[in-house]
Design a protein around this motif. Structure first.
Motif, mmCIF file in Angstrom:
data_model
loop_
_atom_site.group_PDB
_atom_site.id
_atom_site.type_symbol
_atom_site.label_atom_id
_atom_site.label_comp_id
_atom_site.label_asym_id
_atom_site.label_seq_id
_atom_site.Cartn_x
_atom_site.Cartn_y
_atom_site.Cartn_z
ATOM 1 N N LEU A 92 25.521 19.147 77.344
ATOM 2 C CA LEU A 92 26.144 20.376 76.571
ATOM 3 C C LEU A 92 25.265 21.766 76.651
ATOM 4 C CD1 LEU A 92 26.168 18.636 73.113
ATOM 5 C CD2 LEU A 92 28.001 19.688 73.956
ATOM 6 N N GLU A 93 25.844 22.786 76.701
ATOM 7 C CA GLU A 93 25.182 24.169 76.409
ATOM 8 C C GLU A 93 24.650 24.099 75.123
ATOM 9 O OE1 GLU A 93 23.986 26.598 78.241
ATOM 10 O OE2 GLU A 93 24.390 25.310 79.921
ATOM 11 N N LYS A 94 23.707 24.899 74.831
ATOM 12 C CA LYS A 94 23.049 25.309 73.829
ATOM 13 C C LYS A 94 23.598 26.652 73.038
ATOM 14 C CE LYS A 94 20.559 28.507 75.697
ATOM 15 N NZ LYS A 94 21.426 29.842 75.751
ATOM 16 N N PRO A 95 23.532 26.885 71.784
ATOM 17 C CA PRO A 95 23.338 25.864 70.901
ATOM 18 C C PRO A 95 24.379 24.794 70.569
ATOM 19 C CG PRO A 95 24.169 27.742 69.529
ATOM 20 C CD PRO A 95 23.957 27.989 71.199
ATOM 21 N N LEU A 96 24.042 23.642 69.893
ATOM 22 C CA LEU A 96 24.885 22.521 69.695
ATOM 23 C C LEU A 96 26.054 22.894 68.910
ATOM 24 C CD1 LEU A 96 22.189 19.835 68.604
ATOM 25 C CD2 LEU A 96 23.371 19.795 70.949
ATOM 26 N N ALA A 97 25.912 23.778 67.845
ATOM 27 C CA ALA A 97 27.093 24.234 67.205
ATOM 28 C C ALA A 97 26.750 25.391 66.383
ATOM 29 C CB ALA A 97 27.211 22.899 66.106
ATOM 30 N N THR A 98 27.708 25.745 65.819
ATOM 31 C CA THR A 98 27.723 26.897 65.137
ATOM 32 C C THR A 98 27.299 26.643 63.451
ATOM 33 O OG1 THR A 98 29.962 26.925 64.646
ATOM 34 C CG2 THR A 98 29.283 28.422 66.318
ATOM 35 N N ASP A 99 27.368 25.502 63.370
ATOM 36 C CA ASP A 99 27.085 25.081 61.960
ATOM 37 C C ASP A 99 25.912 23.900 61.904
ATOM 38 O OD1 ASP A 99 27.460 22.709 59.626
ATOM 39 O OD2 ASP A 99 28.166 24.424 58.932
ATOM 40 N N LEU A 100 24.698 24.256 61.190
ATOM 41 C CA LEU A 100 23.560 23.283 61.594
ATOM 42 C C LEU A 100 23.863 21.936 60.836
ATOM 43 C CD1 LEU A 100 20.338 25.432 60.793
ATOM 44 C CD2 LEU A 100 20.979 23.974 62.729
ATOM 45 N N GLU A 101 24.436 21.810 59.727
ATOM 46 C CA GLU A 101 24.561 20.480 59.358
ATOM 47 C C GLU A 101 25.681 19.730 60.098
ATOM 48 O OE1 GLU A 101 26.222 20.798 55.164
ATOM 49 O OE2 GLU A 101 24.352 21.787 54.224
ATOM 50 N N GLU A 102 26.545 20.450 60.626
ATOM 51 C CA GLU A 102 27.500 19.656 61.707
ATOM 52 C C GLU A 102 26.805 19.075 62.659
ATOM 53 O OE1 GLU A 102 31.151 18.207 63.251
ATOM 54 O OE2 GLU A 102 30.282 18.403 61.339
ATOM 55 N N ALA A 103 25.534 19.904 63.382
ATOM 56 C CA ALA A 103 24.849 19.683 64.623
ATOM 57 C C ALA A 103 24.047 18.394 64.072
ATOM 58 C CB ALA A 103 24.090 20.815 64.865
ATOM 59 N N ALA A 104 23.447 18.336 62.965
ATOM 60 C CA ALA A 104 22.732 17.567 62.433
ATOM 61 C C ALA A 104 23.446 16.110 62.335
ATOM 62 C CB ALA A 104 22.160 17.593 61.110
ATOM 63 N N ARG A 105 24.701 16.086 61.951
ATOM 64 C CA ARG A 105 25.437 14.998 61.894
ATOM 65 C C ARG A 105 25.708 14.448 63.336
ATOM 66 N NH1 ARG A 105 27.911 17.842 57.395
ATOM 67 N NH2 ARG A 105 29.372 18.664 58.800
ATOM 68 N N PHE A 106 26.202 15.299 64.061
ATOM 69 C CA PHE A 106 26.534 14.695 65.171
ATOM 70 C C PHE A 106 25.436 14.236 65.858
ATOM 71 C CE2 PHE A 106 26.155 16.107 69.863
ATOM 72 C CZ PHE A 106 27.243 15.187 70.332
ATOM 73 N N VAL A 107 24.056 14.730 66.104
ATOM 74 C CA VAL A 107 22.937 14.175 66.737
ATOM 75 C C VAL A 107 22.537 12.930 65.911
ATOM 76 C CG1 VAL A 107 20.700 14.368 66.969
ATOM 77 C CG2 VAL A 107 22.166 16.527 67.252
ATOM 78 N N ALA A 108 22.868 12.553 64.705
ATOM 79 C CA ALA A 108 22.631 11.185 64.193
ATOM 80 C C ALA A 108 23.559 10.317 64.398
ATOM 81 C CB ALA A 108 22.694 11.434 62.526
ATOM 82 N N GLU A 109 24.638 10.737 64.530
ATOM 83 C CA GLU A 109 25.742 9.694 65.084
ATOM 84 C C GLU A 109 25.596 9.246 66.701
ATOM 85 O OE1 GLU A 109 29.930 12.283 65.749
ATOM 86 O OE2 GLU A 109 29.239 11.880 63.556
ATOM 87 N N ALA A 110 25.096 10.410 67.405
ATOM 88 C CA ALA A 110 25.032 10.135 68.900
ATOM 89 C C ALA A 110 23.874 9.246 69.141
ATOM 90 C CB ALA A 110 25.054 11.552 69.628
ATOM 91 N N GLU A 111 22.874 9.516 68.382
ATOM 92 C CA GLU A 111 21.627 8.829 68.423
ATOM 93 C C GLU A 111 21.787 7.177 68.194
ATOM 94 O OE1 GLU A 111 18.011 11.799 68.146
ATOM 95 O OE2 GLU A 111 18.805 10.862 66.095
ATOM 96 N N ALA A 112 22.698 7.076 66.967
ATOM 97 C CA ALA A 112 22.984 5.623 66.264
ATOM 98 C C ALA A 112 23.778 4.993 67.273
ATOM 99 C CB ALA A 112 23.384 5.895 64.943
ATOM 100 N N GLY A 113 24.804 5.656 68.111
ATOM 101 C CA GLY A 113 25.538 5.147 69.111
ATOM 102 C C GLY A 113 25.037 4.977 70.585
ATOM 103 N N GLY A 114 23.748 5.321 70.588
ATOM 104 C CA GLY A 114 23.198 5.074 72.162
ATOM 105 C C GLY A 114 23.832 6.019 73.244
ATOM 106 N N ALA A 115 24.332 7.240 72.397
ATOM 107 C CA ALA A 115 25.082 8.295 73.411
ATOM 108 C C ALA A 115 24.247 8.725 74.474
ATOM 109 C CB ALA A 115 25.462 9.302 72.483
ATOM 110 N N ARG A 116 25.003 8.529 75.781
ATOM 111 C CA ARG A 116 24.325 9.460 77.364
ATOM 112 C C ARG A 116 24.569 10.775 76.875
ATOM 113 N NH1 ARG A 116 27.128 6.593 81.747
ATOM 114 N NH2 ARG A 116 29.135 6.688 80.218
#
Length: 323
Positions: A92-116
């Motif tokens: 991904l390019e940065k920033p992750l998103a325009t909405d910090l809450e959405e960015a935090a949710r995405f990171v949490a779900e990606a980490e939980a799923g072992g995303a590459r």
């Protein structure tokens, strides 16, 4: 090892720069590109003859092993989610998103799923940054005592960013703090540790235009950090520096690519193999592609900036901009 297939969504400044400077690459081949702008077809044909301009983002995801998301920030997470759901790796390019809450949710779900997944902070592959780290390891700084970061611009967006000025110049998604300062905060996080904001002030012009000045005090791994940035105070396009001082000596990164040490005579002297940014950029981006190939193959310690690191940087950036 077979080359991984890279797809690119977004063929603006960053997508075009990657293709122009990092390829051909021994570990990565270009599988396809998509961008809604009609002019992309001609630019792609010139830079990478034979690489297809595909019908849409879904077609790029279908064709690739790893997706590089170089679209404007609002599209980052939707594209990343689609690629990860299809079993692809993502850069991904940065920033992750325009909405910090959405960015935090995405990171949490990606980490939980072992995303590459990783984020394109090129300093992760910078020879100049590697030199700074080597000097520190050899004791050139000793115990860090302070860090000073400065970024100045003759105008914003910079001249070469004219094609993206529609969003780079606006407060909602653009501004030099998100686009440039974030790189130096990533470097700070890697070198010193977690960052906390102590205080900040921001100067905005009228309307919805992005910031023209920032001043901030932070701490990184307990080390005091002074950050400043401006638009319109220098005649040149840009100037930046990252200066770490310690009880044994001082080192700095100047104008992206010059690793320098403060000598006993009071002069800053560059590393013997220092290069201007234009010459170093191909080395850096090829290194990023090498790390992406490793991540795609399952190496979660590839060295790319992690989603978590990018989220922490974005949280600091947005806290500064709200000040």
């Amino acid at each position: 090892m077979a080359q991984i297939a890279l797809g690119i969504v977004g063929f603006g400044i960053m997508g075009e720069r990657l293709v122009a400077t990092a390829f051909p690459h021994p570990e990565v081949r270009l599988a396809g590109v998509w961008d809604p702008q009609p002019a992309v077809a001609g630019r792609l044909a010139t830079l990478a003859p034979g690489v297809p301009l595909l019908a849409d983002a879904a077609a790029v995801i279908e064709a690739c092993d790893a997706l590089y998301v170089a679209a404007p920030p609002a599209a980052h997470i939707p594209l990343a989610r689609a690629a990860l759901a299809a079993g692809r790796a993502v850069l991904l390019e940065k920033p992750l998103a325009t909405d910090l809450e959405e960015a935090a949710r995405f990171v949490a779900e990606a980490e939980a799923g072992g995303a590459r997944a990783g984020v394109n902070f090129p300093m992760a592959s910078s020879p100049a940054v590697a030199q700074l780290a080597a000097w520190r390891a050899a004791g050139a700084v000793g115990v860090p005592q302070s860090l000073v970061i400065r970024t100045d611009f003759g105008r914003w967006p910079r001249g070469w960013q004219h094609g993206a000025s529609g969003w780079l110049a606006r407060r909602a998604e653009g501004g030099f703090t998100r686009e440039v300062v974030s790189h130096f905060l990533f470097l700070t996080r890697r070198q010193l540790g977690p960052i906390e904001l102590v205080s900040a002030s921001v100067t905005y012009p009228g309307g919805d235009l992005a910031e023209i000045g920032i001043e901030a005090e932070l701490r990184a791994g307990g080390v005091p950090v002074t950050l400043s940035g401006s638009v319109g105070r220098i005649a040149g396009d840009e100037a930046n520096s990252w200066v770490l001082r310690g009880e044994a000596g001082s080192i700095r990164l100047r104008n992206w690519s010059f690793a320098e040490r403060l000598e006993a005579d009071g002069a800053w002297r560059p590393a013997s193999d220092a290069l201007p940014n234009e010459a170093m950029r191909p080395m850096v981006l090829k290194g990023q592609m090498q790390k992406l190939a490793a991540l795609t193959g399952g190496d979660t310690a590839s060295g790319l900036a992690t989603l978590r690191e990018a989220l922490e940087v974005q949280q600091i950036v947005e806290a500064i901009l709200r000040s």
